[in-house]
Enzyme design. Structure first.
Site, short mmCIF file in Angstrom:
data_model
loop_
_atom_site.label_atom_id
_atom_site.label_comp_id
_atom_site.label_asym_id
_atom_site.label_seq_id
_atom_site.Cartn_x
_atom_site.Cartn_y
_atom_site.Cartn_z
N ASN A 213 0.85 -1.20 0.00
CA ASN A 213 0.00 0.00 0.00
C ASN A 213 0.88 1.25 0.00
O ASN A 213 2.11 1.15 0.01
CB ASN A 213 -0.95 -0.02 1.20
CG ASN A 213 -0.19 -0.10 2.50
OD1 ASN A 213 0.55 0.81 2.85
ND2 ASN A 213 -0.33 -1.21 3.22
N ASP A 282 -4.08 -6.38 5.26
CA ASP A 282 -5.08 -7.22 5.93
C ASP A 282 -4.99 -8.68 5.47
O ASP A 282 -5.31 -9.59 6.21
CB ASP A 282 -6.49 -6.68 5.65
CG ASP A 282 -6.71 -5.35 6.37
OD1 ASP A 282 -6.15 -5.19 7.47
OD2 ASP A 282 -7.42 -4.48 5.83
N LYS A 292 8.38 -17.63 -10.29
CA LYS A 292 7.65 -16.47 -10.83
C LYS A 292 6.37 -16.96 -11.52
O LYS A 292 6.42 -17.87 -12.35
CB LYS A 292 8.56 -15.73 -11.82
CG LYS A 292 7.96 -14.44 -12.31
CD LYS A 292 8.90 -13.72 -13.26
CE LYS A 292 8.17 -12.58 -13.93
NZ LYS A 292 8.86 -12.08 -15.09
N PRO A 308 -2.55 -11.79 10.73
CA PRO A 308 -2.84 -11.53 12.14
C PRO A 308 -3.00 -10.03 12.38
O PRO A 308 -2.37 -9.23 11.70
CB PRO A 308 -1.58 -12.04 12.86
CG PRO A 308 -0.51 -12.07 11.82
CD PRO A 308 -1.19 -12.29 10.49
N ILE A 310 -2.00 -7.30 14.52
CA ILE A 310 -0.93 -7.08 15.51
C ILE A 310 -1.46 -6.27 16.69
O ILE A 310 -1.26 -6.62 17.86
CB ILE A 310 0.27 -6.36 14.86
CG1 ILE A 310 0.75 -7.16 13.65
CG2 ILE A 310 1.40 -6.15 15.85
CD1 ILE A 310 1.73 -6.41 12.76
N LYS A 340 -13.67 0.76 16.39
CA LYS A 340 -12.36 0.11 16.43
C LYS A 340 -11.74 0.19 17.83
O LYS A 340 -11.14 -0.75 18.31
CB LYS A 340 -11.44 0.78 15.40
CG LYS A 340 -10.59 -0.17 14.64
CD LYS A 340 -9.95 0.50 13.44
CE LYS A 340 -10.85 0.42 12.22
NZ LYS A 340 -10.23 1.01 11.03
N LYS A 344 -11.20 -3.49 19.42
CA LYS A 344 -9.82 -3.96 19.62
C LYS A 344 -9.35 -3.74 21.06
O LYS A 344 -8.21 -4.00 21.39
CB LYS A 344 -8.88 -3.24 18.64
CG LYS A 344 -9.16 -3.54 17.16
CD LYS A 344 -7.96 -3.20 16.28
CE LYS A 344 -8.34 -3.31 14.80
NZ LYS A 344 -7.18 -3.35 13.90
#
Ligand code: C5P
Length: 409
Positions: A213, A282, A292, A308, A310, A340, A344
């Protein structure tokens, strides 16, 4: 008086905005700073040394090879004297000279010889600012943790309109005062151990390809630097970035989310505060091809499996450190961030609206909304280094509140 006891070396280079330098000196002095001014040859064409001497109350420095000036305060002594080197206005030529490490005049020599924090307020014609050479120099200087103030956009002395105006003296003085207004002076996190994740992760598809990203890592690196200045011992677990490690930060590098997870888990037991700024992928490919992948078929289906989380895993530890997450959202920022925070089980979340292209991911600026279970604080748009200081201040306050509350249970 947020700059009380700060020693500022103001470098003035030869742009029309140099006429604002005496006003800038006055604004810095009004914040309590001691200011000494260094002029380049071309700055002498735009502003009077006598005016700068009068407002700073100190002799103005100009020549590199001047025996009488060296006898009074030599250039190395001057470089050591400064807590802050501020160059305003900084011309395109000045940026090029700094980027290439020239040392053939007093200001460029001082830049090389000082360990002070460096702030630069560029000022030049908008086309010169946009020129690839200037932008490349800017990139180099940012890697070295030089903090840029502006340039501002608007009408220019030459009649052009665009980015290249020097930020106004009051705004320069305020930005610098804010950068020193809190944690690092008060050592709010003295001897606290802070673990920070930053940057993107890369999820390999085959030996040459990966999913990733646009995260630059700038926010996490700025928070690491702010935490060090606040007295913390900082470990930075970083995905791939082009940034240099901030001074006194212990950096560990990794690539995939699984690697980042393993590194964090092996260091988290030693930490008091965990700040997750990384843009962790994600998902990863269920199977990483050892060869390849060939383009044989018209369609290629990749099966992805979840990585996971973290942050969630750290917050679920017993005991868990004071845990701070980030939420980059494009809509309903506060509602998603609150969800969130709760799901979390975080102590604090810093939400930002990444639908605004001028803040967030690859930008030097950001704006944050901090939320915790019974409070909130809005940090308006500012350079990331400044926001990082404010965030560390808020983290320190909430950390103390949580621990004092537990102490009196
Ligand atoms: O759930 P979401 O990815 O939006 O949460 C963002 C926060 O969670 C950020 O603080 C990010 O660093 C952290 N995170 C993480 N591990 C993941 C995904 C996100 O630590 N796998």
């Amino acid at each position: 008086m947020q700059l009380k006891n700060k020693k500022i070396l103001l470098g003035v280079t030869g742009g029309i905005a140099a006429y604002k330098a005496p006003d800038l000196v006055r604004k810095l002095v009004a914040q309590g700073a001691s200011v000494r001014v260094v002029l380049t040859d071309s700055a002498l064409e735009f502003v009077s040394p006598l005016a700068l001497q009068a407002v700073s109350g100190n002799p103005v420095h100009h020549a590199l090879l001047d025996p009488s000036a060296e006898a009074a305060m030599g250039h190395i002594e001057l470089a050591k004297w400064a807590d802050i080197l501020l160059i305003a206005p900084a011309t395109a030529n000045c940026l090029a000279r700094l980027a290439h490490g020239l040392a053939d005049d007093l200001l460029s020599t001082l830049y090389l010889a000082t360990t002070a924090d460096v702030f630069v307020a560029p000022a030049m014609n908008q086309q010169m600012w946009a020129a690839p050479a200037t932008q490349a120099n800017l990139h180099v200087l940012k890697q070295r943790h030089i903090q840029f103030l502006g340039p501002a956009a608007g009408e220019q002395a030459c009649g052009d309109v665009g980015a290249g105006r020097m930020v106004e003296p009051i705004d320069i003085a305020t930005a610098i005062a804010n950068a020193y207004s809190h944690p690092q002076d008060q050592q709010l996190l003295l001897n606290k151990r802070v673990l920070i994740t930053a940057g993107p992760t890369r999820e390999a598809l085959d030996p040459v390809r990966y999913l990733s990203n646009h995260s630059s890592g700038k926010m996490g690196y700025a928070i690491a630097a702010a935490a060090v200045k606040a007295g913390a011992k900082v470990t930075l677990v970083s995905g791939p970035t082009n940034l240099e490690t901030p001074p006194d930060v212990h950096r560990l590098t990794c690539s995939s989310a699984a690697d980042m997870h393993a590194l964090v888990m092996s260091h988290v037991a030693d930490c008091d505060i965990f700040v997750a700024t990384a843009a962790v992928a994600d998902y990863r490919a269920e199977h990483e091809s050892s060869e390849k992948i060939k383009k044989t078929d018209d369609k290629l289906t990749l099966t992805l499996v979840k990585n996971p989380d973290i942050l969630k895993d750290v917050a679920a530890l017993e005991p868990a450190p004071f845990t701070v997450g980030f939420a980059a959202e494009t809509q309903n920022v506060e509602a998603y961030a609150t969800k969130k925070l709760q799901s979390k089980k975080l102590d604090m979340i810093a939400a930002n609206d990444v639908s605004d292209a001028d803040i967030g991911f690859n930008s030097d600026n950001n704006a944050l909304l901090l939320l915790w279970s019974d409070g909130r604080e809005s940090l308006p748009r500012a350079p990331k280094f400044e926001l990082a200081n404010q965030l560390i201040g808020a983290v320190a306050r909430q950390y103390d509140k949580k621990h004092n509350a537990h102490g009196t249970d």
